[in-house]
Design a protein around this motif. Structure first.
Motif, short mmCIF file in Angstrom:
data_model
loop_
_atom_site.label_atom_id
_atom_site.label_comp_id
_atom_site.label_asym_id
_atom_site.label_seq_id
_atom_site.Cartn_x
_atom_site.Cartn_y
_atom_site.Cartn_z
N THR A 156 52.95 50.55 30.10
CA THR A 156 51.54 50.39 30.47
C THR A 156 50.62 51.02 29.43
OG1 THR A 156 52.04 50.35 32.84
CG2 THR A 156 49.81 50.94 32.22
N TYR A 175 52.35 44.64 30.04
CA TYR A 175 51.81 44.81 31.39
C TYR A 175 52.67 44.08 32.42
CZ TYR A 175 47.33 46.99 30.07
OH TYR A 175 46.36 47.85 29.63
N GLU A 179 54.62 45.89 35.44
CA GLU A 179 54.31 45.47 36.81
C GLU A 179 55.60 45.26 37.60
OE1 GLU A 179 50.56 42.79 37.93
OE2 GLU A 179 52.31 41.58 37.42
N TYR A 191 51.16 50.06 40.45
CA TYR A 191 51.24 48.60 40.40
C TYR A 191 49.82 48.01 40.43
CZ TYR A 191 52.28 43.78 41.75
OH TYR A 191 52.35 42.41 41.79
N THR A 194 48.12 48.50 37.12
CA THR A 194 48.59 47.53 36.12
C THR A 194 48.01 46.16 36.39
OG1 THR A 194 50.66 48.78 35.97
CG2 THR A 194 50.64 46.59 34.99
N ARG A 195 47.85 45.85 37.65
CA ARG A 195 47.24 44.57 38.02
C ARG A 195 45.81 44.48 37.48
NH1 ARG A 195 49.79 40.08 39.22
NH2 ARG A 195 48.83 38.79 40.80
N ARG A 198 45.83 44.00 33.77
CA ARG A 198 46.07 42.60 33.39
C ARG A 198 44.78 41.78 33.55
NH1 ARG A 198 51.47 39.75 35.26
NH2 ARG A 198 50.93 38.59 33.37
N TYR A 214 42.87 39.07 39.34
CA TYR A 214 43.65 40.30 39.20
C TYR A 214 42.87 41.51 39.75
CZ TYR A 214 47.36 38.32 36.24
OH TYR A 214 48.43 37.62 35.76
#
Length: 860
Positions: A156, A175, A179, A191, A194-195, A198, A214
């Motif tokens: 990440t 990424y 994830e 999570y 990271t979403r 993205r 996202y």
């Protein structure tokens, strides 16, 4: 639960982790367990709460780790503390702590420490080369060790740095992998982080719908976990602002700041939120507030020794001061310094800085310096999405300075073409409309030049170049989404309850909150609709327009530097005329609409002189344009702010067939629209009309084969099914225009409101539409002279013509007008001619005459 599991829980379910840590500490733990519990509590406070409490907990953790004689635990706790110190604004001290524990560490522990230092160097300080080196080494140390959580964190952080350095695709690969790993080890908050990252990557490559998708996913996850994530809200604010969704961005960032102050979060995060709040205030036109917030953020960033962030905040401050009219030598000096500074820190922001400095130099009559900075900014015009708009604007301005008119116009065309391509990537009407604002300055440069030359055809063609852009692009229907249909149905039911009665158990306030929630859900679903690249529309040419007008005249209004101009195309020629201040036209229009509303309601003993009001309105809107008109029908193309003009109130248009179009090109397209193969007529009667079903009943006598939906049958799904592909639809129903959110403007049906979002589900719009009982011609001016509303939606979806009113009308007086209009339609007249003849047949009856003057015919 061992120390590792407790630390994992701190970034997965922080509230549970804090509770568990408190339980451990309350039961006389060993020094090792106490160190783990204090560290977990410190991480929770650091990332989700009070930074002061975080430092206290982490220092306690370190003391217990030393007593436990666990050097690895000591180093890990110091790494957490180092991050907390930087977040608290103690940058040198925090970095010194991190730097002191890296040497001599190996394996997984070294990787974990490097992950933290990479985050500090990259996310907080903008020192990307150093951050990338740390992240690369951390990925190497943590891969294939079985430590999925820390491997995911390393990936990440490497992705974060790659994204900042412009390697978008490489970043998204990292990424996506992180994830997967966070999902495997149950790290829900990470999570979600990271979403949202993205989403930032999707935004960087220009995919706005995916970015919003996202970010919404991430927001939903953290809301379910009860976690406050400033990073997410800051990123969301930036993306919303780029999308033109200023009101949404303001709501998000103001809420975040309020919540953040209550939780006493880190000064690092406070500075970032203040920076975003300054951007949002600037976009909303609150320049003093924008200056205040940007200055506060700048002071914090400088105190925290964060040069990259400080440069961003200073640029935002300069842009707000420039927008407020500051053209001082001091501002130019600062812009000069900041441009050089950003050249080494952020190439995309440097483009904006050089453009601003070039404009300042121009304003201060320093052309040589202006050329220098504009040339640098123009060099980025074919680079990333973010720099293109500023780059082409700089190129056009540079050519303008050098007196190279053809090159300037070519730069304007090229810049607008790139924005046009970008608009195609968006599926939601709202985003498409707002995106056109990005080309407003380029279009204004070219239009100003054409006006100065006095070239009427060139003014007309440039006025058309960036007018009603969205209508020239095939509409994208929202994807088949059962959730969207369900939300719209729930919203319809709820609104119906609110407008008729309310639940005695809940009262109106909870119902209003639920309506706002459902409206937000509908918007979110539609905003993520992807676009489809289509063919660019043919370029507008005045010669083509003149050849199609025949005995018609077309009058197009355009606003240049707050002055209203009219181009009149008739008898093979185009005339240009300066009318006067745009604000005077807007003032006269407001007075005329007030007068029509008052006449329709019959309020007030004194009758207003509508003839005199119309004459003054014509002077402010058209000047002496009437002398250029041919004898036949007239097509009027107003500006967005003048879209709701009751044209038949103007003396020179009172008895003429007058149609209104969003652009000359849109009128030409509407003229060529192919009618449906079958003559299917649909008559719809909504509830609570003062005339009841009378209007629809009498119209059904004219159209014995029509589909009739009234007296309980006019439900949303039935109406949509009947309208789809119909030849003619007549709707006698009350309606509402929502200035705060025009796409929720609606027609009131038996089961609740039919909104623009419902209409966008049609496969094929009805060919002609008559809206007889509401001020449905109103729209919300947005973007670059675009409109959002019921009528603009029907035109965008492909309706050839629409009749609608610009003010609420008198229902009884409207019935004979509508009967007259349909009588003329059956005789073969087009909508505009039928409306004109229906007005004539109303005679001198004042209510009927007022009703007739309230309606306009749009399209062909």
């Amino acid at each position: 639960m061992d120390a590792g599991e407790l630390h994992a829980l701190a970034l997965s379910r922080p509230a549970d982790a804090l509770k568990l840590a408190r339980q451990v500490l309350a039961n006389s733990p060993s020094d090792a367990d106490a160190a783990a519990a204090h560290q977990a509590a410190g991480v929770v406070h650091r990332d989700f709460g009070d930074i002061g409490a975080a430092a206290t907990e982490l220092k306690a953790a370190y003391r217990h780790a030393r007593k436990a004689a666990d050097p690895d635990s000591e180093a890990d706790i110091l790494a957490s503390l180092g991050v907390a110190l930087v977040m608290a604004g103690q940058t040198r001290r925090g970095l010194a702590v991190l730097d002191s524990i890296v040497p001599g560490r190996t394996g997984v522990l070294a990787g974990r420490i490097l992950v933290r230092r990479a985050w500090v160097r990259g996310a907080l300080l903008g020192r990307y080369a150093e951050a990338l080196a740390d992240a690369e080494q951390a990925v190497e140390l943590l891969s294939d060790t079985g430590d999925l959580m820390w491997e995911a964190r390393a990936l990440t952080h490497r992705a974060m740095v790659l994204l900042a350095m412009g390697a978008i695709e490489r970043a998204d690969v990292d990424y996506a992998r992180s994830e997967e790993l966070f999902a495997k080890c149950g790290q829900q908050v990470e999570y979600a982080d990271t979403r949202q990252a993205r989403g930032a990557a999707a935004f960087a490559r220009g995919d706005l719908p995916t970015a919003l998708l996202y970010l919404d996913d991430a927001q939903r996850m953290v809301d379910e976990l009860g976690v406050f994530e400033p990073d997410l809200l800051a990123n969301k604010c930036v993306v919303l602002l780029a999308a033109g969704l200023t009101r949404d961005a303001l709501t998000e960032i103001n809420s975040a700041l309020e919540r953040f102050e209550h939780q006493r979060g880190s000064t690092a995060r406070r500075a970032e939120l203040l920076y975003c709040a300054g951007l949002a205030a600037h976009a909303a036109g609150a320049l003093e507030l924008a200056e205040s917030r940007s200055r506060a953020a700048l002071q914090l960033f400088r105190r925290q020794q964060r040069p990259w962030w400080a440069a961003r905040a200073e640029l935002a401050l300069l842009q707000s001061r420039y927008a407020g009219g500051d053209r001082t030598a001091r501002l130019l000096h600062t812009g000069r310094r900041l441009s050089v500074e950003l050249d080494g820190l952020d190439a995309d922001l440097a483009v904006e800085a050089h453009l601003l400095t070039g404009r300042l130099a121009l304003a201060r009559s320093e052309p040589a310096e202006a050329r220098h900075h504009l040339s640098i900014a123009a060099g980025a015009r074919n680079r990333g999405l973010r720099a293109r708009g500023a780059g082409w604007l700089a190129q056009a301005t540079l050519h303008q300075v050098d007196g190279r008119a053809r090159a300037m116009l070519a730069a304007c065309r090229q810049g607008l073409s790139l924005i046009e391509v970008y608009v195609h990537t968006l599926g939601a009407t709202e985003l498409r409309v707002l995106a056109t604002a990005q080309g407003a300055e380029l279009a204004a440069i070219a239009l100003r030049y054409a006006v100065q030359r006095g070239n009427a055809r060139q003014v007309l063609e440039w006025s058309e170049r960036w007018r009603a852009t969205v209508l020239a692009i095939p509409p994208v229907r929202p994807q088949q989404d059962d959730g969207l249909v369900a939300d719209l149905a729930a919203l319809r039911s709820l609104t119906n309850r609110l407008e008729t009665t309310y639940d005695q158990r809940l009262g109106p306030a909870p119902l209003h909150r639920e309506r706002r929630r459902l409206e937000a859900a509908v918007r979110r679903r539609v905003l993520v609709t992807p676009g489809t690249m289509g063919h660019r529309p043919d370029q507008f040419r005045s010669t083509e327009l003149l050849s199609h007008l025949g005995d018609r005249s077309l009058v197009e209004l355009t606003d240049v530097d707050d002055q209203l101009y009219a181009m009149t195309a008739a008898r093979g020629r185009v005339h240009l005329e300066l009318i006067g201040p745009t604000q005077e036209a807007i003032r006269r229009l407001s007075h005329a609409l007030f007068a029509l509303r008052r006449e329709a309601t019959g309020r007030g003993e004194d009758r207003l002189d509508l003839d005199a009001i119309g004459a003054r309105l014509e002077t402010a809107l058209l000047g002496d344009v009437a002398r250029h008109l041919a004898d036949g029908p007239v097509v009027v193309v107003p500006t967005g702010r003048l879209h709701a003009v009751p044209w038949s109130l103007l003396p020179s248009l009172r008895h003429r067939s007058t149609s209104v179009a969003p652009s000359a090109a849109a009128w030409l397209r509407a003229r060529s629209a192919v009618p449906p193969a079958t003559e299917r007529v649909v008559l719809i009667g909504g509830p609570q009309l003062s005339t009841g079903p009378e209007e629809v009943r009498r119209l059904s006598e004219l159209y014995p084969d029509a589909v009739v939906l009234t007296e309980g049958d006019a439900t949303a799904e039935a109406v949509l099914q009947a309208m789809d592909g119909a030849s003619l639809v007549h709707v006698a129903a009350h309606g509402t225009f929502r200035a705060d959110s025009p796409l929720f403007s609606a027609l009131q049906l038996d089961d609740g409101p039919l909104t623009v979002y419902d209409l966008e589900r049609l496969d094929r719009a009805p060919y002609r539409v008559v809206l007889s009982s509401c001020s449905s011609a109103l729209g919300g001016p947005s973007g670059a002279d675009e409109l959002l509303g019921l009528v603009s939606a029907l035109v965008a979806l492909g309706s050839s013509g629409v009749v609608a009113s610009v003010v609420p009308v008198n229902d009884p007086a409207t019935v004979p007008l509508m009967l007259g209009l349909h009588g003329r339609l059956r005789a073969g007249d087009d909508l505009a001619e039928a409306l004109a003849q229906a007005r004539v047949s109303a005679g001198d009856d004042r209510p009927a005459r007022t009703a007739g003057q309230s309606f306009i015919a749009l399209g062909a």
